[in-house]
Enzyme design. Structure first.
Site, PDB file in Angstrom:
ATOM      1  N   ARG A   1       0.890  -0.744  -0.017  1.00 18.96           N
ATOM      2  CA  ARG A   1      -0.359  -0.094   0.026  1.00 18.96           C
ATOM      3  C   ARG A   1       1.146   1.191  -0.452  1.00 18.96           C
ATOM      4  O   ARG A   1       0.447   2.261  -0.752  1.00 18.96           O
ATOM      5  CB  ARG A   1      -1.011   0.149   1.016  1.00 18.96           C
ATOM      6  CG  ARG A   1      -2.139   1.233   1.245  1.00 18.96           C
ATOM      7  CD  ARG A   1      -3.214   0.747   1.830  1.00 18.96           C
ATOM      8  NE  ARG A   1      -3.887  -0.150   2.254  1.00 18.96           N
ATOM      9  CZ  ARG A   1      -5.533   0.136   1.382  1.00 18.96           C
ATOM     10  NH1 ARG A   1      -5.977   1.283   1.623  1.00 18.96           N
ATOM     11  NH2 ARG A   1      -6.228  -0.811   1.059  1.00 18.96           N
TER      12      ARG A   1
ATOM     13  N   GLU B   1      -9.225   6.263   7.590  1.00 17.98           N
ATOM     14  CA  GLU B   1      -7.985   6.366   7.416  1.00 17.98           C
ATOM     15  C   GLU B   1      -7.665   7.775   6.260  1.00 17.98           C
ATOM     16  O   GLU B   1      -6.749   8.182   6.961  1.00 17.98           O
ATOM     17  CB  GLU B   1      -7.997   4.991   6.608  1.00 17.98           C
ATOM     18  CG  GLU B   1      -7.647   3.790   7.509  1.00 17.98           C
ATOM     19  CD  GLU B   1      -6.774   2.765   6.323  1.00 17.98           C
ATOM     20  OE1 GLU B   1      -5.989   1.775   7.241  1.00 17.98           O
ATOM     21  OE2 GLU B   1      -7.726   2.341   5.070  1.00 17.98           O
TER      22      GLU B   1
END
Length: 760
Positions: free
Chosen positions: A308, A713
């Site tokens: 990621r 997030e």
């Protein structure tokens, strides 16, 4: 229906009546557990003298790896991660043996009495040591690339290169890791503070040699998780289950704060080498990143975390030629793990630092350089893709940033700050605007699924269960609102029950900002199934088509007549209509080839931007956040009050990561910052003095639950604006590049000021 509503447990939270694992009344005779921990970072275990442990007051049993009857594995990854060390230890704080005692204190005291003999090895503790030893997971670096970045950089009119050090971060959830195992006549019931009850179920079943249907995991709420309870709670649940099986008595375990910080993994600290180049007009031509991540002693979730970070190496910018090289380095430290953003913050900070540096080299205002390189607006239909091949078709940053620039009065304040800095030698101010483009979905495709169960009772009340977990973020309240909206009733008609593996099976972790996206859609599907049954039944009575039946305001309208929802529920029950339904959702459009680094790993992107202003004391390095303005994209928000709370909390946590929160290990590998006395999380006084947060009001282009967007997030990255504002304040001290490191502690700020003034 009012969208902004309080958290479903708000009243329980503020009155102290909300029950967490440690508050659950336990049966008489419950035993308490503690781990005996390694004092060496890398060593073979040559002998274990546990006689004093067994003889300690209150001790009922002491277990080692040899006493575990089946699997000794707590790993979320294919590579095993022993619950109790098997012949060797890999970091200071690794569990070696398990104490089972009559009280929590007795177990902890006894655990200190163990005498372990070691044959020490030289530990690998730092990124440099791991590189020198070629200590990689996956056998070496992983590289993804689009175009010829080296050639693009060679032809660039302007070039910036450097290195940024990025520290790790302790989760510091207020409720520590905890678990309770209750043995039954058929299997085991586990209560735990976990973001992933199904994984706990799976690991406990393996450890007991049982099937998953023999283990039921129940989780009502957590006092914070932030990713630290996605996998790190597995050892406690397994230990409790094994001890409960061995003794036939309930077993409970919780870490004290010091043990929690010493045993569990953190956010990965990174070092990122960057080279970035632009043409004379400020169009970025190419960039190269080498990302070094300290993963710790076991893979845990490091591989997807580092993936990621690579996926977010572009952040908001179209870069025609981009190369990202990722080193997943094995070290003899805690096994680093998931943390809010899951590698994304590190990747985004890397490109944002590179852009800031390039702007300094060019003598260009950083915001102007950013604006020239944003992905094309969605309205232009320009076919721009990321370096991993996903088309960016929903970019709103041009208009969102323009709006924030206006509402924050960015240009005028920047000019005023420049004037201030020209006449003040000791105190310097800085301001910065930082954008965010964050991908939403699990990159492990099969995790993008969820289920839900909805019961309608004959009095019109509703009970809801889904596979997500509540850790304070408001997921349960949003899911209640979804069910209430579909059925046309007030939210307080819907009650939500504890997450339970016996009600909704095979759940994914509540992570990747996908809690509401996945579970909300599953709830919507279940509620729509119930509504369709009720509509068909009522339409037959009212003499109209089912699609003409309207559910709203607690009433059901059909053919000019109104019927109370509760009355219809009673009539449907009497007519033997099923009043229970399941719902299932699988995220569409996801295709991802991890090995090639190509595909569409994300369903959509969430966007946002933040402007932060800071002041530093150039004599001490002390600093303050004076003001922050945030404009964040939550799509068509399901609950603006909860979403704004998430944005505020995410920003403060992100700012803490980049300013006050510093992890320190000694030369032996012992974590020295293992308590609130030595590790500084942001306090209330660290918040911006002026804090303006607004939501960007535009529905999601993709078909999510009522067109909302994930908001867990993405706001964390808004803290990057504070880091760049601090860098700007340091840069105001002289002509040099300040090269500020993260976290920007007072010591780091002083060093950056010295570099800006021309010092080493």
């Amino acid at each position: 229906m009012t969208l902004s509503q309080p958290h479903e447990s708000a009243a329980l939270h503020v009155t102290g009546r909300a029950r967490y694992v440690d508050d659950i009344p336990v049966p008489e005779g419950t035993l308490h557990l503690a781990f005996g921990l390694s004092s060496e970072a890398s060593a073979a275990i040559t002998a274990m003298d546990l006689d004093a442990v067994r003889a300690a007051p209150g001790v009922v049993a002491v277990l080692t790896a040899a006493d575990l009857p089946f699997a000794n594995d707590a790993s979320p990854a294919p590579t095993p991660e022993p619950v109790l060390a098997e012949g060797e230890v890999h970091y200071i704080g690794q569990p070696i043996f398990l104490v089972v005692a009559t009280s929590h204190r007795a177990a902890r005291v006894a655990a200190r009495a163990g005498r372990i003999s070691y044959a020490p090895r030289t530990p690998i503790l730092t990124l440099d040591q791991a590189l020198a030893a070629k200590s990689h997971f996956e056998g070496g670096p992983v590289t993804w690339a689009r175009g010829d970045a080296a050639a693009a950089l060679a032809g660039a009119a302007h070039l910036a290169e450097g290195v940024i050090e990025i520290g790790g971060q302790e989760h510091f959830y207020l409720e520590g890791q905890a678990a309770l195992a209750l043995p039954g006549d058929e299997g085991m019931v586990i209560h735990c503070s976990s973001q992933h009850p199904t994984e706990v179920q799976h690991k406990v079943a393996e450890a007991l040699g049982l099937h998953m249907h023999d283990v039921r995991v129940e989780m009502r709420r957590m006092g914070g998780g932030f990713g630290g309870k996605e996998s790190q709670g597995n050892p406690l649940a397994i230990a409790c289950a094994v001890a409960a099986r061995a003794t036939g008595r309930p077993c409970k375990m919780r870490y004290d704060r010091d043990d929690d910080m010493i045993i569990t993994g953190k956010r990965h600290d990174f070092r990122i080498h960057y080279r970035i180049g632009a043409d004379a007009e400020g169009r970025i031509l190419g960039a190269e990143f080498v990302q070094l991540a300290r993963c710790g002693w076991s893979p845990d979730l490091s591989l997807p975390v580092c993936d990621r970070a690579m996926l977010h190496a572009d952040n908001a910018y179209f870069i025609p030629a981009l190369r990202v090289e990722s080193h997943r380095l094995r070290t003899n430290t805690q096994s680093n793990t998931a943390y809010r953003g899951f590698g994304g913050p590190q990747g985004i900070l890397g490109i944002e630092r590179a852009v800031e540096h390039l702007a300094q080299v060019m003598g260009l205002e950083p915001l102007e350089l950013r604006r020239r390189n944003f992905y094309a607006p969605a309205a232009t239909k320009a076919a721009q893709t990321t370096h991993y091949g996903q088309e960016v078709e929903d970019s709103i940053l041009h208009e969102l940033v323009a709006e924030l620039e206006k509402t924050s009065n960015y240009a005028a304040r920047k000019a005023e700050i420049a004037a201030w800095n020209s006449t003040n030698r000791t105190l310097k101010r800085g301001i910065a605007l930082a954008p965010v483009k964050f991908g939403i979905s699990f990159t492990l495709t099969h995790l993008n699924q969820a289920g839900a169960l909805v019961h309608l009772y004959s009095d019109g009340s509703v009970v809801l269960n889904h596979g997500g977990t509540e850790m304070g973020q408001g997921l349960h309240q949003k899911c209640r609102q979804v069910a209430a909206r579909v059925l046309g009733v007030a939210t307080d008609v819907v009650r939500i029950t504890a997450t339970d593996t016996s009600k909704v099976p095979n759940t994914s972790a509540t992570a990747a900002s996908s809690g509401t996206d996945l579970n909300g859609m599953a709830v919507q599907a279940a509620a729509e199934t119930l509504r369709a049954r009720l509509a068909a039944f009522h339409a037959a009575q009212a003499g109209c088509a089912p699609e003409e039946v309207v559910f709203a305001g607690g009433m059901v309208r059909a053919n000019g007549h109104e019927t109370p929802f509760a009355e219809l529920a009673k009539a449907a029950y009497m007519a033997r209509i099923s009043l229970s339904a399941t719902g299932f959702y699988a995220t569409p459009k996801i295709t991802w080839d991890r090995l090639r680094g190509q595909g569409r790993p994300f369903f959509y992107f969430a966007y946002g931007a933040a402007v932060s202003e800071v002041v530093i004391d150039t004599l001490t390095g002390e600093n303050r956040i004076l003001r922050t303005d945030i404009l964040h994209d939550a799509g068509a928000s399901l609950n603006p009050a909860l979403d704004i709370g998430q944005v505020e909390g995410g920003f403060v946590q992100g700012a803490g990561w980049l300013t006050t929160e510093e992890l320190v290990w000694d030369a032996k590998g012992m974590l020295k910052t293992h308590a609130p006395s030595t590790y500084k999380i942001p306090a209330c006084s660290d918040r911006p003095r002026v804090f303006n947060v607004a939501l960007w009001q535009a529905p999601n282009r993709e078909e999510t639950v009522f067109r909302s967007k994930a908001v867990g997030e993405p706001p964390f990255m808004h803290g990057i604006s504070v880091f760049h504002a601090l860098s700007a304040a340091c840069a105001a001290c002289g002509p040099g590049w300040p090269d500020l490191r993260a976290p920007a502690t007072p010591e780091a700020v002083l060093a950056a000021v010295k570099r800006a003034r021309g010092g080493p």
